[in-house]
Design an enzyme around this catalytic site. Structure first.
Site, short mmCIF file in Angstrom:
data_model
loop_
_atom_site.label_atom_id
_atom_site.label_comp_id
_atom_site.label_asym_id
_atom_site.label_seq_id
_atom_site.Cartn_x
_atom_site.Cartn_y
_atom_site.Cartn_z
N LEU A 135 -9.96 0.98 10.24
CA LEU A 135 -11.26 1.63 10.11
C LEU A 135 -11.64 1.93 8.65
O LEU A 135 -12.74 1.57 8.21
CB LEU A 135 -11.24 2.93 10.93
CG LEU A 135 -12.51 3.76 10.89
CD1 LEU A 135 -13.72 2.99 11.38
CD2 LEU A 135 -12.34 5.03 11.73
N THR A 139 2.52 3.40 16.73
CA THR A 139 2.25 2.37 17.73
C THR A 139 3.38 2.29 18.77
O THR A 139 3.16 1.85 19.89
CB THR A 139 2.00 1.00 17.04
OG1 THR A 139 1.48 0.09 17.99
CG2 THR A 139 3.25 0.41 16.44
N LYS A 187 8.41 -3.27 15.63
CA LYS A 187 8.81 -1.92 15.17
C LYS A 187 9.79 -1.29 16.16
O LYS A 187 10.81 -0.72 15.76
CB LYS A 187 7.58 -1.01 15.01
CG LYS A 187 6.67 -1.39 13.88
CD LYS A 187 7.32 -1.15 12.53
CE LYS A 187 6.56 -1.73 11.39
NZ LYS A 187 7.30 -1.82 10.14
N SER A 233 6.13 3.23 13.23
CA SER A 233 4.71 3.47 13.43
C SER A 233 4.47 4.22 14.73
O SER A 233 5.22 4.06 15.71
CB SER A 233 4.02 2.10 13.49
OG SER A 233 2.72 2.22 14.00
N LEU A 293 5.33 -10.59 -2.23
CA LEU A 293 3.91 -10.55 -2.60
C LEU A 293 3.01 -11.26 -1.58
O LEU A 293 1.91 -11.67 -1.91
CB LEU A 293 3.67 -11.11 -4.02
CG LEU A 293 4.45 -10.44 -5.15
CD1 LEU A 293 4.14 -11.11 -6.49
CD2 LEU A 293 4.12 -8.95 -5.25
N TYR A 313 4.81 6.57 11.14
CA TYR A 313 3.56 6.95 10.47
C TYR A 313 2.42 6.94 11.46
O TYR A 313 2.33 6.06 12.31
CB TYR A 313 3.17 5.94 9.38
CG TYR A 313 4.23 5.50 8.42
CD1 TYR A 313 5.30 6.31 8.06
CD2 TYR A 313 4.13 4.24 7.83
CE1 TYR A 313 6.24 5.87 7.15
CE2 TYR A 313 5.07 3.80 6.91
CZ TYR A 313 6.12 4.61 6.58
OH TYR A 313 7.06 4.16 5.68
N TYR A 359 0.83 -1.22 0.00
CA TYR A 359 0.00 0.00 0.00
C TYR A 359 0.86 1.27 0.00
O TYR A 359 0.80 2.08 -0.95
CB TYR A 359 -0.92 -0.07 1.23
CG TYR A 359 -1.75 1.14 1.51
CD1 TYR A 359 -2.47 1.79 0.50
CD2 TYR A 359 -1.86 1.63 2.82
CE1 TYR A 359 -3.27 2.89 0.79
CE2 TYR A 359 -2.66 2.73 3.11
CZ TYR A 359 -3.35 3.36 2.09
OH TYR A 359 -4.13 4.46 2.39
N ILE A 360 1.68 1.45 1.00
CA ILE A 360 2.46 2.71 1.08
C ILE A 360 3.65 2.65 0.12
O ILE A 360 3.98 3.63 -0.55
CB ILE A 360 2.94 2.96 2.54
CG1 ILE A 360 1.76 2.90 3.51
CG2 ILE A 360 3.65 4.31 2.64
CD1 ILE A 360 2.15 2.86 4.99
N ASN A 382 1.50 -9.91 0.82
CA ASN A 382 0.32 -9.08 1.09
C ASN A 382 0.11 -8.05 -0.04
O ASN A 382 -0.33 -6.94 0.20
CB ASN A 382 0.46 -8.36 2.44
CG ASN A 382 -0.87 -7.83 2.93
OD1 ASN A 382 -1.90 -8.47 2.74
ND2 ASN A 382 -0.85 -6.66 3.55
N GLY A 429 -6.93 -2.88 23.75
CA GLY A 429 -5.67 -2.25 23.35
C GLY A 429 -5.84 -0.87 22.73
O GLY A 429 -4.85 -0.18 22.49
N TYR A 451 3.29 -6.94 16.97
CA TYR A 451 3.59 -6.12 15.79
C TYR A 451 4.35 -4.86 16.21
O TYR A 451 5.42 -4.54 15.67
CB TYR A 451 2.30 -5.75 15.03
CG TYR A 451 2.51 -4.59 14.09
CD1 TYR A 451 3.25 -4.75 12.92
CD2 TYR A 451 2.03 -3.30 14.40
CE1 TYR A 451 3.50 -3.66 12.08
CE2 TYR A 451 2.27 -2.23 13.56
CZ TYR A 451 3.00 -2.41 12.40
OH TYR A 451 3.24 -1.34 11.59
#
Ligand code: NAD
Ligand code: WQD
Length: 331
Positions: free
Chosen positions: A199, A126, A152, A124, A33, A176, A11-12, A35, A291, A148
């Site tokens: 979301l 996060t 990071k 992230s 590949l 991000y 995506y990014i 994802n 969380g 996850y």
């Protein structure tokens, strides 16, 4: 300048590759590949009219990755490759630690061996855990709540140690906030498999009738309307942040938040999505998700000042482009 983009079909990564090609960088994508889809490469070509070199290689396979470094004369790396689903990381922590850490260690070790010293890494928000105050600055304490996020934070620490051991490395850690939106052509965007965690992909699926209703996780947070507040950033603003990071004159180890600095609640996002796109998004209030935190938004002052980062897309643009991508890619 030739840039190795790991995870460049994602995506990014795919949006960043478009920006790099527009700025006349040469691009080598390495992606397994897991994802993403190979068609992304055709779509990058359609948008830019330029070619990229592609290797379907798993970064955990060091021998195969070494062949890429042997064939290509790489000047810098942007490292997007990784698994990113928070819930899945709780269920399969070893898969996340193995994939995200081994791939990064292999990549860094080959960079060292081939004397490639410049890297931009996808971290992230996060890593800030549940912040004591807002907005979030880069020097806030770091903590994580799921495997996850821990990968990071561990990679950030690996990068810091690497820099301490060899300060000829030029390392940029980009944290991000919440990327949404899609390329305006409708050719690139986010297309998660199965039931999305995030979301915006969920809102879009309700709007297109794929799912009946959106569960809003909690309406009793300490926020403007009780629903969770996040810093949504258009993926095209985020992707351009990587070009700015490559061009940054400042060397060494640098950390930047990439967000807009503005918080939007779940309900505000749903309402904007409905009005911009003229569609109804059915929703119901559901219990809080484990969380989740009340609110999270960046101070982007440092990126604005040092990188010249200037997000230009609005929440309206993000809602319109996310919907446009899915409408164009349904069926
Ligand atoms: P994505 O899943 O769309 O892209 C990641 C790409 O990496 C995919 O194309 C995947 O096939 C590839 N990949 C994964 N493991 C690999 C491996 N071992 N070898 C080779 N390729 C591999 O994710 P994205 O949303 O584009 O995220 C890019 C990066 O940004 C990730 O590191 C993610 O953790 C980070 N990030 C994403 C968000 C977000 O909300 N999307 C937020 C903060 C940080
Ligand atoms: C946003 C808001 C939810 C889904 C995650 C990762 C983070 C980063 C970005 C990678 C929250 C609410 C959501 C739904 C809802 N990714 N929500 N119904 O949790 O801020 O961040 O993605 O690094 O690491 O944790 O993003 O999009 O999941 O949630 O009400 O079906 O929407 O409670 O308030 P989040 P999100």
């Amino acid at each position: 300048m030739k840039i190795l983009v790991s995870g460049g079909c994602g995506y990014i990564g795919s949006h960043t590759v478009v920006d790099l090609l527009k700025e006349n960088y040469e691009v080598v994508i390495v992606d397994n590949l897991i994802n993403s889809k190979r068609e992304v490469l055709d779509n990058i070509k359609k948008i830019t009219n330029k070619e990229v070199t592609f290797y379907k290689v798993d970064l955990c396979d060091k021998e195969k990755l070494k062949e890429v470094f042997e064939k290509e004369s790489i000047d810098a790396v942007i490292h997007f490759a990784g698994l990113k689903a928070v819930g899945e990381s709780v269920e399969k922590p070893l898969m996340y630690y193995e994939n995200n850490l081994i791939s990064t260690i292999n990549l860094l070790d080959l960079m060292r061996e081939f004397n490639v010293k410049k890297i931009v890494f996808s971290s992230s928000a996060t890593v800030y855990g549940n912040p004591d105050s807002l907005p979030i600055y880069e020097d806030f304490p770091l903590s994580t709540t799921n495997p996850y996020g821990t990968t990071k934070l561990m990679i950030e620490n690996i990068l810091k140690d690497l820099y301490k051991s060899d300060n000829s490395f030029d390392i940029t850690i980009l944290r991000y906030f919440n990327p949404i939106g899609a390329h305006k052509s409708g050719l690139l965007g986010e297309d998660p498999n199965g039931i999305p965690n995030n979301l915006m992909p969920y809102i879009v699926r309700v709007a297109t009738g794929k799912f009946p209703i959106l569960n809003i996780f909690g309406d009793d947070y300490k926020t403007v309307d009780g629903t969770g507040v996040r810093d949504y950033i258009h993926v095209c603003d985020l992707s351009y942040g990587h070009v700015l990071a490559l061009k940054n004159k400042k060397t060494g180890l640098k950390i930047y938040n990439l967000g807009t600095g503005k918080g939007t609640s779940v309900l505000e996002l749903v309402k904007k999505f409905e009005s911009v796109n003229g569609v109804k998004v059915n929703y119901q209030i559901a219990p809080r998700r484990d969380g989740d935190i009340d609110a999270c938004y960046a101070s982007n002052e440092k990126a604005v000042k040092e990188l010249g980062f200037k997000p230009k897309y609005t929440i309206e643009d993000m809602c319109r482009d996310s919907y446009n991508f899915v409408k164009m890619n349904t069926n």
